[in-house]
Design an enzyme around this catalytic site. Structure first.
Site, PDB file in Angstrom:
ATOM      1  N   MET A  39       0.841  -1.187  -0.011  1.00  0.00           N
ATOM      2  CA  MET A  39       0.171  -0.109   0.179  1.00  0.00           C
ATOM      3  C   MET A  39       0.857   1.136   0.017  1.00  0.00           C
ATOM      4  O   MET A  39       0.421   2.247   0.606  1.00  0.00           O
ATOM      5  CB  MET A  39      -0.692  -0.035   1.262  1.00  0.00           C
ATOM      6  CG  MET A  39      -1.804  -1.139   1.146  1.00  0.00           C
ATOM      7  SD  MET A  39      -3.490  -0.928   2.065  1.00  0.00           S
ATOM      8  CE  MET A  39      -2.973  -0.630   3.600  1.00  0.00           C
ATOM      9  N   ALA A  59       4.010   3.982   1.009  1.00  0.00           N
ATOM     10  CA  ALA A  59       4.611   4.247   2.297  1.00  0.00           C
ATOM     11  C   ALA A  59       5.826   3.560   2.503  1.00  0.00           C
ATOM     12  O   ALA A  59       6.092   2.951   3.477  1.00  0.00           O
ATOM     13  CB  ALA A  59       3.957   4.619   3.303  1.00  0.00           C
ATOM     14  N   GLY A  66      11.221  -2.627   5.194  1.00  0.00           N
ATOM     15  CA  GLY A  66      10.887  -3.935   5.249  1.00  0.00           C
ATOM     16  C   GLY A  66      10.041  -4.261   3.871  1.00  0.00           C
ATOM     17  O   GLY A  66      10.345  -5.336   3.320  1.00  0.00           O
ATOM     18  N   HIS A  67       9.717  -3.401   3.238  1.00  0.00           N
ATOM     19  CA  HIS A  67       9.407  -3.681   1.671  1.00  0.00           C
ATOM     20  C   HIS A  67      10.473  -3.909   1.044  1.00  0.00           C
ATOM     21  O   HIS A  67      10.323  -4.758  -0.104  1.00  0.00           O
ATOM     22  CB  HIS A  67       8.436  -2.581   1.338  1.00  0.00           C
ATOM     23  CG  HIS A  67       7.253  -1.945   1.746  1.00  0.00           C
ATOM     24  ND1 HIS A  67       6.924  -1.161   2.788  1.00  0.00           N
ATOM     25  CD2 HIS A  67       6.049  -2.753   2.124  1.00  0.00           C
ATOM     26  CE1 HIS A  67       5.909  -0.856   3.103  1.00  0.00           C
ATOM     27  NE2 HIS A  67       5.096  -2.004   2.507  1.00  0.00           N
ATOM     28  N   GLN A 110     -10.208  -2.365   2.621  1.00  0.00           N
ATOM     29  CA  GLN A 110      -9.614  -3.028   3.849  1.00  0.00           C
ATOM     30  C   GLN A 110      -9.795  -2.136   4.980  1.00  0.00           C
ATOM     31  O   GLN A 110      -9.106  -2.514   5.965  1.00  0.00           O
ATOM     32  CB  GLN A 110      -8.403  -3.873   3.524  1.00  0.00           C
ATOM     33  CG  GLN A 110      -7.351  -2.769   3.353  1.00  0.00           C
ATOM     34  CD  GLN A 110      -6.012  -3.555   2.881  1.00  0.00           C
ATOM     35  OE1 GLN A 110      -5.754  -3.926   1.642  1.00  0.00           O
ATOM     36  NE2 GLN A 110      -5.009  -3.747   3.760  1.00  0.00           N
ATOM     37  N   LYS A 118       4.955  -9.649   9.188  1.00  0.00           N
ATOM     38  CA  LYS A 118       4.457  -8.723  10.078  1.00  0.00           C
ATOM     39  C   LYS A 118       2.970  -8.783  10.210  1.00  0.00           C
ATOM     40  O   LYS A 118       2.475  -9.022  11.219  1.00  0.00           O
ATOM     41  CB  LYS A 118       5.017  -7.557   9.615  1.00  0.00           C
ATOM     42  CG  LYS A 118       4.229  -6.447  10.148  1.00  0.00           C
ATOM     43  CD  LYS A 118       4.566  -5.759  11.410  1.00  0.00           C
ATOM     44  CE  LYS A 118       3.869  -4.805  11.878  1.00  0.00           C
ATOM     45  NZ  LYS A 118       2.915  -4.222  11.141  1.00  0.00           N
ATOM     46  N   ASP A 119       2.319  -9.136   8.922  1.00  0.00           N
ATOM     47  CA  ASP A 119       0.918  -9.397   9.073  1.00  0.00           C
ATOM     48  C   ASP A 119       0.599 -10.810   9.044  1.00  0.00           C
ATOM     49  O   ASP A 119       0.384 -11.371   7.809  1.00  0.00           O
ATOM     50  CB  ASP A 119       0.100  -8.647   7.707  1.00  0.00           C
ATOM     51  CG  ASP A 119       0.594  -7.039   7.958  1.00  0.00           C
ATOM     52  OD1 ASP A 119      -0.003  -6.511   8.875  1.00  0.00           O
ATOM     53  OD2 ASP A 119       1.114  -6.644   7.230  1.00  0.00           O
ATOM     54  N   GLN A 173      -2.804 -11.974   7.820  1.00  0.00           N
ATOM     55  CA  GLN A 173      -3.276 -11.636   6.553  1.00  0.00           C
ATOM     56  C   GLN A 173      -2.493 -12.965   5.704  1.00  0.00           C
ATOM     57  O   GLN A 173      -3.142 -13.350   4.665  1.00  0.00           O
ATOM     58  CB  GLN A 173      -2.582 -10.403   6.360  1.00  0.00           C
ATOM     59  CG  GLN A 173      -2.291 -10.076   4.692  1.00  0.00           C
ATOM     60  CD  GLN A 173      -1.857  -8.728   4.450  1.00  0.00           C
ATOM     61  OE1 GLN A 173      -2.654  -7.733   4.544  1.00  0.00           O
ATOM     62  NE2 GLN A 173      -0.721  -8.478   4.089  1.00  0.00           N
TER      63      GLN A 173
HETATM   64  O1  PAF Z   1      -0.157  -5.734   3.426  1.00  0.00           O
HETATM   65  C1  PAF Z   1      -0.419  -4.714   2.906  1.00  0.00           C
HETATM   66  O2  PAF Z   1       0.250  -3.897   2.571  1.00  0.00           O
HETATM   67  C2  PAF Z   1      -2.044  -4.688   2.135  1.00  0.00           C
HETATM   68  O3  PAF Z   1      -2.651  -5.372   3.222  1.00  0.00           O
HETATM   69  C3  PAF Z   1      -1.733  -5.792   0.652  1.00  0.00           C
HETATM   70  C4  PAF Z   1      -1.707  -7.042   0.917  1.00  0.00           C
HETATM   71  C5  PAF Z   1      -1.218  -4.818  -0.093  1.00  0.00           C
HETATM   72  C6  PAF Z   1      -3.257  -5.641   0.205  1.00  0.00           C
HETATM   73  O4  PAF Z   1      -3.817  -4.290   0.190  1.00  0.00           O
END
Ligand code: PAF
Length: 275
Positions: free
Chosen positions: A27, A29, A33-34, A58, A146-147, A150
């Protein structure tokens, strides 16, 4: 790096790609980590795509959709520096055109923890991730641990819907004091930022206590108390769960995960640790 902004352009661009493609959905920013996800993607594929889309479905009513950080120019620079090949940056109307009426809902595993604290959240995540996977058609998609819930929801969905993609989990990247990197850390005041390290510390202490044979209920109670002492205003949950089903467990057994969500100031933080 090619920036692709419309579904038509994406279809053309994707059709011309050869070789193994990895997708890192985000998403925006972006933070280190990304970047760890992009690094892992590069090790696993010939071409690396990232997506940046702040997905409205979401976020619940009263959540931070409006103020979620949006920094496209900086995201583009970071992705370019990492050697990402293309960025899928759709508009809301590209992902959810007029008349859009489908919702992907993963029963069971979506319902506890984050699902309980944020009703509808995982329907939004599952729907947008299904769309991203079906439109970009990567061979591999990478998500941060981290998630953790998810990740489990996405794995279930991909398996249930026979989506032909390998889901890869990448370990959480942490600051020196243990705080997990998150785009939402930007909301913390300097004072809250210092106290936020109590969250990973509480999980670490609980993990060590469980590993040393303490009763699970006592280890969890001590973790909650440590968060209260550090000034967390609300604790949504601190739990020991089965790492696959996310069902709570009270006796250590098999693959386990400690998971937690708590609010400091106006910021809700989540974290988890393998046990
Ligand atoms: O983890 C995230 O950044 C979001 O939940 C994702 C997986 C990109 C879905 O919008």
């Amino acid at each position: 790096m090619q920036i692709v902004r419309s579904s038509e352009e994406l279809a053309l661009y994707r059709a011309a790609l050869e070789g193994k493609l990895a997708l890192v959905p985000t998403m925006g920013a972006l933070h280190p980590g990304h970047m760890a996800l992009i690094d892992e993607a590069k090790r696993r594929a010939d071409e690396v795509a990232a997506s940046v889309f702040v997905n409205p479905t979401q976020f619940g009513a009263g959540e931070d959709f409006g103020r979620y950080p949006r920094r496209e120019a900086e995201d583009v620079r970071m992705l370019e520096d990492k050697g990402c090949d293309f960025l899928w940056a759709p508009s809301v109307s590209d992902v959810y055109p007029d008349g859009f009426a489908t919702k992907v809902s993963v029963a069971g595993i979506s319902e506890r923890w984050e699902g309980e604290a944020r009703p509808g959240h995982f329907d939004g995540v599952a729907t947008v991730v299904a769309k991203l996977l079906l439109s970009v058609r990567p061979h591999v998609a990478l998500f941060g641990e981290k998630d953790f819930q998810q990740l489990a929801v996405i794995r279930r969905m991909v398996s249930d819907l026979d989506i032909a993609v390998e889901i890869v989990a990448v370990p959480t990247v942490r600051e020196a004091d243990g705080l997990a990197l998150s785009s939402r850390n930007a909301y913390l005041s300097p004072e809250e930022r210092k106290r936020a390290a109590a969250l990973p510390n509480a999980l670490k202490n609980a993990r060590d206590a469980v590993a040393a044979g303490s009763a699970v209920s006592i280890a969890l109670q001590e973790a909650k108390q440590a968060l209260v002492d550090a000034g967390f205003l609300r604790i949504d949950y601190v739990a020991l769960v089965d790492a696959e089903t996310l069902e709570p467990i009270d006796e250590p057994l098999g693959q386990m995960r400690l998971i937690a969500a708590a609010v400091i100031g106006n910021t809700r933080l989540i974290d988890n640790l393998a046990v």
